[in-house]
Design an enzyme around this catalytic site. Structure first.
Site, PDB file in Angstrom:
ATOM      1  N   ILE D 126      37.409  52.392   5.228  1.00 30.47           N
ATOM      2  CA  ILE D 126      39.170  52.078   4.365  1.00 30.47           C
ATOM      3  C   ILE D 126      39.809  52.944   5.366  1.00 30.47           C
ATOM      4  CG2 ILE D 126      38.136  51.538   1.798  1.00 30.47           C
ATOM      5  CD1 ILE D 126      39.505  54.183   1.689  1.00 30.47           C
ATOM      6  N   ASP D 127      39.473  53.608   6.252  1.00 34.94           N
ATOM      7  CA  ASP D 127      40.403  54.271   6.914  1.00 34.94           C
ATOM      8  C   ASP D 127      41.056  54.475   8.162  1.00 34.94           C
ATOM      9  OD1 ASP D 127      40.942  56.842   4.899  1.00 34.94           O
ATOM     10  OD2 ASP D 127      39.616  57.447   5.815  1.00 34.94           O
ATOM     11  N   ARG D 162      66.112  58.146  -6.882  1.00 38.27           N
ATOM     12  CA  ARG D 162      65.197  58.580  -7.510  1.00 38.27           C
ATOM     13  C   ARG D 162      64.135  58.700  -6.222  1.00 38.27           C
ATOM     14  NH1 ARG D 162      61.958  58.453 -12.750  1.00 38.27           N
ATOM     15  NH2 ARG D 162      63.570  60.195 -14.020  1.00 38.27           N
ATOM     16  N   MET D 169      45.206  57.674   0.528  1.00 34.70           N
ATOM     17  CA  MET D 169      43.928  58.061   1.860  1.00 34.70           C
ATOM     18  C   MET D 169      44.225  58.271   3.914  1.00 34.70           C
ATOM     19  SD  MET D 169      40.639  56.497  -0.785  1.00 34.70           S
ATOM     20  CE  MET D 169      40.251  58.111  -2.313  1.00 34.70           C
ATOM     21  N   ARG D 171      42.477  61.323   5.360  1.00 34.86           N
ATOM     22  CA  ARG D 171      42.149  62.874   6.038  1.00 34.86           C
ATOM     23  C   ARG D 171      43.040  63.087   7.441  1.00 34.86           C
ATOM     24  NH1 ARG D 171      36.114  64.036   3.445  1.00 34.86           N
ATOM     25  NH2 ARG D 171      36.559  62.793   5.411  1.00 34.86           N
ATOM     26  N   GLU D 221      46.970  61.542   3.093  1.00 35.06           N
ATOM     27  CA  GLU D 221      46.805  62.772   2.175  1.00 35.06           C
ATOM     28  C   GLU D 221      46.612  63.568   2.997  1.00 35.06           C
ATOM     29  OE1 GLU D 221      42.991  62.380   0.177  1.00 35.06           O
ATOM     30  OE2 GLU D 221      41.614  60.344   2.067  1.00 35.06           O
ATOM     31  N   ARG D 274      39.825  52.299  -2.648  1.00 35.01           N
ATOM     32  CA  ARG D 274      38.644  52.133  -2.529  1.00 35.01           C
ATOM     33  C   ARG D 274      37.699  51.262  -3.505  1.00 35.01           C
ATOM     34  NH1 ARG D 274      36.968  57.094   0.016  1.00 35.01           N
ATOM     35  NH2 ARG D 274      35.585  55.590   1.305  1.00 35.01           N
TER      36      ARG D 274
END
Lengths: 341, 341, 341, 341
Positions: D126-127, D162, D169, D171, D221, D274
């Site tokens: 998915i990345d 706000r 996702m 990393r 993330e 995912r």
């Protein structure tokens, strides 16, 4: 105790959720055995009885359709229909039935119950036209799909300043058309309960164009013009004597186009309204109906249907539910008059 | 007749649908004038009064949020709060208010009504915890979003045989957790009304793994362990004296992981539950609430709140609605016990 | 520098995203002025020029349709069309145009460019049939909607063991039908590029029933039977000489039903495929097209169209893009043969 | 010819679609036999080999997850890992493997291939960070889910003025954050490739408030502040030596809240990105990858990975794909600068 489960009539999101909760509670809490009756009353007539246990119902909560199959067969129209059903149930040692169906299927169940078959009914119809219950599961899913379609049509209608007609399900009642039309911000909502005047429809369409917005017309498939004009292409009767109509959406687009001089197009949502995963609300309602239906079987409280009254699930006599179709009340329809045009 | 419209508390899908139907019917049918009070009670205190007419409400039916803004300001905590509100309304010639809010906002409305302000309340909360109405709008949308999230988590949980925890909204009541948990087929559902035993939670998780399925745990943000273990990172009080909790989802994932020896992960749905387009049901309910609220104003029937009873919209005393929070009934929770584990 | 923006042809999810990024970058980075040309070439002919600034494009990224309106007007069919357009642009001091459109609109742009109008094209069509670009925005959204519809139809088809036909957009090319059919697991996919044999279609349908699954047939609206049988009810020509067909879906259901002896039903998705919010991919592509189109204007690189090549946005001569329609390659279609039947 | 199919690493929407098309084409067209290797390399190490035929892959196209299970086990870290895998494959008569995985899984495949195992790779993540292919399946679904979440957050953010932070996702790469942030109209997009300055983030947030809009911050993330401030709560290493981070979303909300004096909240999408049904595009891509992978096996073209180049599926050496992670190019990130703030 051996319980049979049967789904009849048009399929409906949530059927599998009912089957799952009937079977889960029946086995885990009451230690019942289960069989499935395949393909509605047709399977009951022909003895299509299949095993049904907890592994059969794993993972089916979010799935549309029915793992048991369905049909529109009316056993009361078949020779010895009732007797054959009773014989088949007896042959498989079935003590009681959970019958999940709409007006027609439950009408048969009412008659079978009168003749001594132990059964409990669960109301099911995307049309929401079963009496004695506030709502039926499947309806919320259908309304959601129709509303999303209307949402999509607004922007394309505005871009071209044309009229868009959406034909939604509802042969005998306008619940889907009314709810989706109100939720989607439609400018004209046509329902079977109130024959429409095509001239008035075109007036509403034109008034919308005058403020520079494009009109959305929602029509139940059973909507009819007042004059009874000849727009119907198909007229077939099913075993329950119901007319199957088609074509109102397209007829409307043609007439609106002709009478207003502006382009009009039609979308016929058809079976996408009844397929696919049930909404959260329908899963909740179907699950609760199943839990209460198997409780009624446990109690030997036959001849009843589970029903939603406000936030409670109650039991009502099957005969009350099938005495008449639940129609859209004129005062409810008029509540939304301020949004038309 | 000049009517002010105000939205208070956390925003909620359907607020705009209420505003639209109040204004459309008020202008088209009753020939009222309208103003908007911006940012909830804060705007009432500070005189943030803005024009509001039919063009303001065009196209807002499907939009989340509120075109009037909102706040959690409690005017009863401010010096001369009530007097300042009354002065501001008088200064703008406002004869009556339609107040759309949850427990807190309507609690203030109840007090203002006692002190002579002409107003009608409309219940709003995604939490569904307002008494005297079967449901509030926004709740169905929130449940739908949480259920879709749970649906998605099943397949990824199964693929890795890990536990997935979903933290949903619900500080004081578990309605969203219970409805979404049941609809999504969760194996553990934790709600504020019933403090949980972490050992028992882990037992349910392990029993799920034993049949080769992966567990889904749904936790309301206000769910608490029986032992009152120290898991809370934040504890802030708002103007209504409500604690704002956070962290139960993450705490659960850590504990489950540690105690079962199997990986566990958390999703915190947060504000996606209250944002975005309302579901068809919420639009229907919000639209009807708006139509009935302006009728109550027309009738001068102040101090009332519109409410859903079964399929009817009725008027109830505001004080009845705000006397206490509507909690999940233990018997309703227990109804679903067969699905846990 | 004053730039005009125009959207032509059928509307398409992502048009507003292009307009927004053209205007945002043009103003914030290059300090250009902007005007909108309303209703496609019709507005250019009639001088419908409106102001366009950053506030006009706030919030439009996720909205379907086009804030500028559209039309299918062909200015080359109108007396002095090109001259009138040039005069109108000159009268408003427009130095260059960004033209967002499909084959027809860009074909006109190609001719105008030849006659000296400064313009840059952006390809748009849900049909994906513009040459010289890998994809056009709008296509992914349309495929997504059609695929979701097919997903829904599977469960209802299985429940009743009937054939369900879905008619999707695609008058001249089968891209939507092929992509959605493959993604939805359809058993028969009919596209304009490959005239079909109704007997063979029925064979595939029957082979599906033989393994106890229900068939889903996806048909592009421009799909035609080999024999050229007389199924067409409407045949209207637009200003670009294109035939507007209708009825293939219904014709197929009738023929399949008649020839296989099993019930078949049709869904005509119609304009829901082009309305509503664009998919994330279409927003990404439309945004990038807009950014690159205004760069081309900045560079004075007129007579070009922005295009997607792999993951890059490039500039290609407009004439290359409009020389011919991009058809589905036979070898691509055949790639999926293993799934048919 | 007996072919094994294995899925490794984090699960991803579309895995089942690959398995289905590999098996369907392998059996129907090439008459191959198939087995499944369960739980990624873990199952290869431990000999978890299961039957796989056409009935196994019926109905799995739209389902998330993987019917074969997955793991993050790295066999190269285990004693005799490669030998044990080779022995297990030999014991079951497996002639070739189709390995579906991301960077880590394919890295192992590259090594096994060097050591003589016949295999073909299919890129999955998915990345979107696998080199040598334009896109991987799963990515489009993840971006779609994140974009829908951002859409929902806009209205609630505006209602309360706000800041809302969404942690998505990613990393090691910011593809999801960048695509979803652009598609969702975010005002700040933070990616691992570009360490951020928290002061600058707060400036962008404040500039958004100044024009009376509420900011949406999207953070991968793996996004990190320039100063390397101590915000990380968890730091665990997996078998591939990857750090598992957590907490950037919450840290950002706290810092923004503290530094701007305005409320900020966080949503952590987690595994909903995912899970669940793949998008139409991911099903298309996964299906084609599967068809081409089994063709490569048929051709004995081992040590290759199927890849997307523009609209074509090609074969590239596995080593090219796993040599380095595909990062977001700085120039692509800068393309969208005009939308930040």
């Amino acid at each position: 105790m051996k319980v049979g489960v049967l789904t009849g009539g048009g399929d409906c999101p949530g059927l599998n959720a009912v089957i799952r909760s009937v079977v889960r509670k029946g086995i885990q809490e009451y230690d019942f055995d289960f069989v499935g009756v395949r393909d509605g009353w047709l399977g009951a007539l022909e003895g299509r009885i299949v095993p049904l246990d907890i592994s059969s119902v794993r993972g089916i909560l979010p799935r549309g359709g029915t793992i048991l199959g369905s049909s529109r067969t009316n056993p009361l129209k078949h020779d010895d229909g009732v007797q054959r059903i009773q014989d088949n149930l007896a042959a498989h040692g079935v003590d009681a039935l959970v019958v999940i169906g709409g007006e027609d299927t439950l009408g048969v169940a009412t008659e079978l119950s009168r003749q001594g078959v132990n059964l409990v009914g669960v109301p099911k119809t995307i049309d929401n036209d079963v009496s004695a219950t506030d709502f039926t599961f499947g309806f919320d899913t259908a309304v959601g799909i129709a509303t999303e379609a209307i949402d999509r049509l607004h922007t394309t209608a505005e871009s071209h300043m044309r009229t868009l007609v959406v034909e939604v399900m509802g042969r005998h009642s306008g619940w889907i058309a009314l709810h989706a039309g109100v939720a989607g911000g439609a400018n004209v909502i046509l329902i079977p309960e109130r024959p429409f005047d095509i001239d008035q429809v075109c007036e509403l369409v034109k008034s919308r164009f005058r403020i520079n917005y494009a009109p959305i017309v929602v029509a139940a498939e059973g909507a009819v013009p007042k004059e009874g004009e000849l727009f119907l292409r198909d007229r077939t009767l099913d075993e329950y004597g119901h007319v199957r109509l088609s074509g109102i959406g397209e007829w409307l687009a043609q007439e609106i186009s002709r009478r207003t001089g502006k382009d009009a197009r039609t979308t016929v949502l058809g079976h996408i309204q009844r397929g696919g995963t049930p909404s959260a609300l329908d899963r909740w309602l179907a699950t609760r109906f199943g839990l209460h239906a198997i409780d009624a079987v446990k109690d030997g409280d036959y001849g009843k249907m589970v029903a939603l009254h406000a936030t409670e699930i109650v039991r009502v006599p099957l005969a009350d539910a099938t005495a008449r179709t639940k129609k859209v009340d004129p005062s409810l329809y008029d509540e939304f008059e301020v949004f038309f045009g």
